[in-house]
Write a protein that holds these residues in place. Structure first.
Motif, PDB file in Angstrom:
ATOM      1  N   ASP A   8       0.844  -1.193   0.000  1.00 22.73           N
ATOM      2  CA  ASP A   8       0.000   0.000   0.000  1.00 22.73           C
ATOM      3  C   ASP A   8       0.884   1.248   0.000  1.00 22.73           C
ATOM      4  O   ASP A   8       0.902   2.011   0.945  1.00 22.73           O
ATOM      5  CB  ASP A   8      -0.924  -0.030   1.215  1.00 22.73           C
ATOM      6  CG  ASP A   8      -2.027   0.998   1.133  1.00 22.73           C
ATOM      7  OD1 ASP A   8      -2.279   1.517   0.038  1.00 22.73           O
ATOM      8  OD2 ASP A   8      -2.637   1.278   2.179  1.00 22.73           O
ATOM      9  N   LEU A   9       1.636   1.443  -1.091  1.00 25.15           N
ATOM     10  CA  LEU A   9       2.576   2.553  -1.166  1.00 25.15           C
ATOM     11  C   LEU A   9       1.959   3.830  -1.723  1.00 25.15           C
ATOM     12  O   LEU A   9       2.402   4.920  -1.425  1.00 25.15           O
ATOM     13  CB  LEU A   9       3.771   2.168  -2.036  1.00 25.15           C
ATOM     14  CG  LEU A   9       4.614   1.000  -1.544  1.00 25.15           C
ATOM     15  CD1 LEU A   9       5.692   0.658  -2.563  1.00 25.15           C
ATOM     16  CD2 LEU A   9       5.244   1.328  -0.204  1.00 25.15           C
ATOM     17  N   CYS A  10       0.942   3.689  -2.553  1.00 22.74           N
ATOM     18  CA  CYS A  10       0.365   4.852  -3.230  1.00 22.74           C
ATOM     19  C   CYS A  10      -1.118   4.973  -2.882  1.00 22.74           C
ATOM     20  O   CYS A  10      -1.923   4.135  -3.300  1.00 22.74           O
ATOM     21  CB  CYS A  10       0.540   4.708  -4.739  1.00 22.74           C
ATOM     22  SG  CYS A  10      -0.153   6.078  -5.669  1.00 22.74           S
ATOM     23  N   PRO A  11      -1.497   5.995  -2.145  1.00 17.02           N
ATOM     24  CA  PRO A  11      -2.902   6.161  -1.780  1.00 17.02           C
ATOM     25  C   PRO A  11      -3.818   6.367  -2.986  1.00 17.02           C
ATOM     26  O   PRO A  11      -5.025   6.163  -2.895  1.00 17.02           O
ATOM     27  CB  PRO A  11      -2.911   7.409  -0.897  1.00 17.02           C
ATOM     28  CG  PRO A  11      -1.504   7.617  -0.463  1.00 17.02           C
ATOM     29  CD  PRO A  11      -0.640   7.002  -1.521  1.00 17.02           C
ATOM     30  N   ALA A  12      -3.261   6.745  -4.122  1.00 15.33           N
ATOM     31  CA  ALA A  12      -4.065   6.965  -5.328  1.00 15.33           C
ATOM     32  C   ALA A  12      -4.363   5.670  -6.066  1.00 15.33           C
ATOM     33  O   ALA A  12      -5.119   5.672  -7.037  1.00 15.33           O
ATOM     34  CB  ALA A  12      -3.350   7.933  -6.263  1.00 15.33           C
ATOM     35  N   ASP A  13      -3.805   4.552  -5.618  1.00 16.92           N
ATOM     36  CA  ASP A  13      -3.973   3.279  -6.318  1.00 16.92           C
ATOM     37  C   ASP A  13      -5.438   2.917  -6.588  1.00 16.92           C
ATOM     38  O   ASP A  13      -5.757   2.508  -7.704  1.00 16.92           O
ATOM     39  CB  ASP A  13      -3.263   2.155  -5.562  1.00 16.92           C
ATOM     40  CG  ASP A  13      -3.260   0.865  -6.343  1.00 16.92           C
ATOM     41  OD1 ASP A  13      -2.684   0.845  -7.447  1.00 16.92           O
ATOM     42  OD2 ASP A  13      -3.855  -0.122  -5.854  1.00 16.92           O
ATOM     43  N   PRO A  14      -6.361   3.070  -5.622  1.00 13.34           N
ATOM     44  CA  PRO A  14      -7.756   2.687  -5.914  1.00 13.34           C
ATOM     45  C   PRO A  14      -8.361   3.455  -7.090  1.00 13.34           C
ATOM     46  O   PRO A  14      -9.032   2.867  -7.938  1.00 13.34           O
ATOM     47  CB  PRO A  14      -8.497   2.994  -4.613  1.00 13.34           C
ATOM     48  CG  PRO A  14      -7.450   2.941  -3.551  1.00 13.34           C
ATOM     49  CD  PRO A  14      -6.184   3.434  -4.213  1.00 13.34           C
ATOM     50  N   ILE A  15      -8.121   4.747  -7.181  1.00 15.63           N
ATOM     51  CA  ILE A  15      -8.721   5.513  -8.281  1.00 15.63           C
ATOM     52  C   ILE A  15      -8.026   5.181  -9.593  1.00 15.63           C
ATOM     53  O   ILE A  15      -8.663   5.130 -10.648  1.00 15.63           O
ATOM     54  CB  ILE A  15      -8.722   7.031  -8.012  1.00 15.63           C
ATOM     55  CG1 ILE A  15      -9.591   7.743  -9.051  1.00 15.63           C
ATOM     56  CG2 ILE A  15      -7.327   7.618  -8.021  1.00 15.63           C
ATOM     57  CD1 ILE A  15     -11.024   7.335  -9.068  1.00 15.63           C
ATOM     58  N   LEU A  16      -6.727   4.911  -9.547  1.00 15.88           N
ATOM     59  CA  LEU A  16      -6.029   4.536 -10.772  1.00 15.88           C
ATOM     60  C   LEU A  16      -6.544   3.203 -11.297  1.00 15.88           C
ATOM     61  O   LEU A  16      -6.685   3.016 -12.504  1.00 15.88           O
ATOM     62  CB  LEU A  16      -4.522   4.489 -10.530  1.00 15.88           C
ATOM     63  CG  LEU A  16      -3.872   5.834 -10.214  1.00 15.88           C
ATOM     64  CD1 LEU A  16      -2.421   5.647  -9.808  1.00 15.88           C
ATOM     65  CD2 LEU A  16      -4.012   6.796 -11.369  1.00 15.88           C
ATOM     66  N   ARG A  17      -6.867   2.289 -10.404  1.00 18.77           N
ATOM     67  CA  ARG A  17      -7.424   1.003 -10.828  1.00 18.77           C
ATOM     68  C   ARG A  17      -8.820   1.175 -11.425  1.00 18.77           C
ATOM     69  O   ARG A  17      -9.160   0.540 -12.415  1.00 18.77           O
ATOM     70  CB  ARG A  17      -7.477   0.026  -9.657  1.00 18.77           C
ATOM     71  CG  ARG A  17      -6.114  -0.467  -9.250  1.00 18.77           C
ATOM     72  CD  ARG A  17      -6.215  -1.423  -8.064  1.00 18.77           C
ATOM     73  NE  ARG A  17      -4.914  -1.775  -7.573  1.00 18.77           N
ATOM     74  CZ  ARG A  17      -4.219  -2.831  -8.006  1.00 18.77           C
ATOM     75  NH1 ARG A  17      -4.720  -3.626  -8.909  1.00 18.77           N
ATOM     76  NH2 ARG A  17      -3.035  -3.081  -7.508  1.00 18.77           N
ATOM     77  N   VAL A  18      -9.634   2.055 -10.827  1.00 20.14           N
ATOM     78  CA  VAL A  18     -10.980   2.309 -11.341  1.00 20.14           C
ATOM     79  C   VAL A  18     -10.917   2.953 -12.723  1.00 20.14           C
ATOM     80  O   VAL A  18     -11.694   2.630 -13.615  1.00 20.14           O
ATOM     81  CB  VAL A  18     -11.782   3.200 -10.361  1.00 20.14           C
ATOM     82  CG1 VAL A  18     -13.033   3.761 -11.009  1.00 20.14           C
ATOM     83  CG2 VAL A  18     -12.141   2.414  -9.107  1.00 20.14           C
ATOM     84  N   MET A  19      -9.971   3.853 -12.915  1.00 21.27           N
ATOM     85  CA  MET A  19      -9.886   4.592 -14.172  1.00 21.27           C
ATOM     86  C   MET A  19      -9.105   3.841 -15.250  1.00 21.27           C
ATOM     87  O   MET A  19      -9.076   4.268 -16.395  1.00 21.27           O
ATOM     88  CB  MET A  19      -9.247   5.962 -13.938  1.00 21.27           C
ATOM     89  CG  MET A  19     -10.103   6.892 -13.102  1.00 21.27           C
ATOM     90  SD  MET A  19     -11.760   7.137 -13.760  1.00 21.27           S
ATOM     91  CE  MET A  19     -11.394   7.991 -15.276  1.00 21.27           C
ATOM     92  N   ALA A  20      -8.486   2.724 -14.886  1.00 27.85           N
ATOM     93  CA  ALA A  20      -7.760   1.932 -15.879  1.00 27.85           C
ATOM     94  C   ALA A  20      -8.754   1.363 -16.882  1.00 27.85           C
ATOM     95  O   ALA A  20      -9.850   0.952 -16.526  1.00 27.85           O
ATOM     96  CB  ALA A  20      -6.982   0.816 -15.199  1.00 27.85           C
ATOM     97  N   GLY A  21      -8.391   1.363 -18.100  1.00 29.19           N
ATOM     98  CA  GLY A  21      -9.276   0.857 -19.146  1.00 29.19           C
ATOM     99  C   GLY A  21      -9.520   1.933 -20.179  1.00 29.19           C
ATOM    100  O   GLY A  21      -9.731   3.097 -19.837  1.00 29.19           O
ATOM    101  N   ARG A  22      -9.470   1.513 -21.408  1.00 29.82           N
ATOM    102  CA  ARG A  22      -9.630   2.461 -22.504  1.00 29.82           C
ATOM    103  C   ARG A  22     -10.971   3.170 -22.437  1.00 29.82           C
ATOM    104  O   ARG A  22     -11.988   2.541 -22.159  1.00 29.82           O
ATOM    105  CB  ARG A  22      -9.488   1.712 -23.819  1.00 29.82           C
ATOM    106  CG  ARG A  22      -9.460   2.663 -24.962  1.00 29.82           C
ATOM    107  CD  ARG A  22      -8.968   2.018 -26.199  1.00 29.82           C
ATOM    108  NE  ARG A  22      -9.045   3.039 -27.232  1.00 29.82           N
ATOM    109  CZ  ARG A  22      -8.410   2.992 -28.359  1.00 29.82           C
ATOM    110  NH1 ARG A  22      -7.662   1.975 -28.618  1.00 29.82           N
ATOM    111  NH2 ARG A  22      -8.533   3.942 -29.240  1.00 29.82           N
TER     112      ARG A  22
END
Length: 113
Positions: A8-22
């Motif tokens: 859990d190094l990057c607190p932005a990880d959850p939003i980056l995962r949600v926004m991943a995808g073309r």
């Protein structure tokens, strides 16, 4: 047995995962700029996207709490999409990338002169 543990190094990880995808960033950006829109209006603004992919991405964004959907019981049904409060926050983050994106585009060796 090995476990797939992501630190859990990057607190932005959850939003980056949600926004991943073309197309997801495009859809959130568009709805944030133009406000709520019907399906066909969104598709017209993103010409290469197929109806199937647009439907899929809108459903994913709705499930993740970034997009709301309202369907009017008409024939044919009128479906409108817009950003939730969380979606508006994500749009603001995307807007903050504008200047950096332009600098990266200008600095890219592949960008037209």
């Amino acid at each position: 047995m090995t476990e797939d543990i992501t630190p859990d190094l990057c607190p932005a990880d959850p939003i980056l995962r949600v926004m991943a995808g073309r197309w997801k960033t495009h859809i959130v950006y568009l709805l944030g700029e133009d406000g709520p829109a019907r399906f066909t209006a969104i598709q017209r603004r993103l010409p290469p996207i197929s109806p199937k992919v647009l439907t899929s991405r809108l459903r994913e964004l709705e499930q993740d709490g970034l997009v709301w959907r309202v369907q009017e019981e008409t024939i044919p049904p009128k479906v409108t999409y817009g950003l939730t409060e969380l979606g508006l926050e994500v749009h603001a983050i995307l807007k903050s990338f504008d200047a950096v994106g332009q600098r990266l585009k200008s600095a890219s060796p592949d960008s037209p002169a």
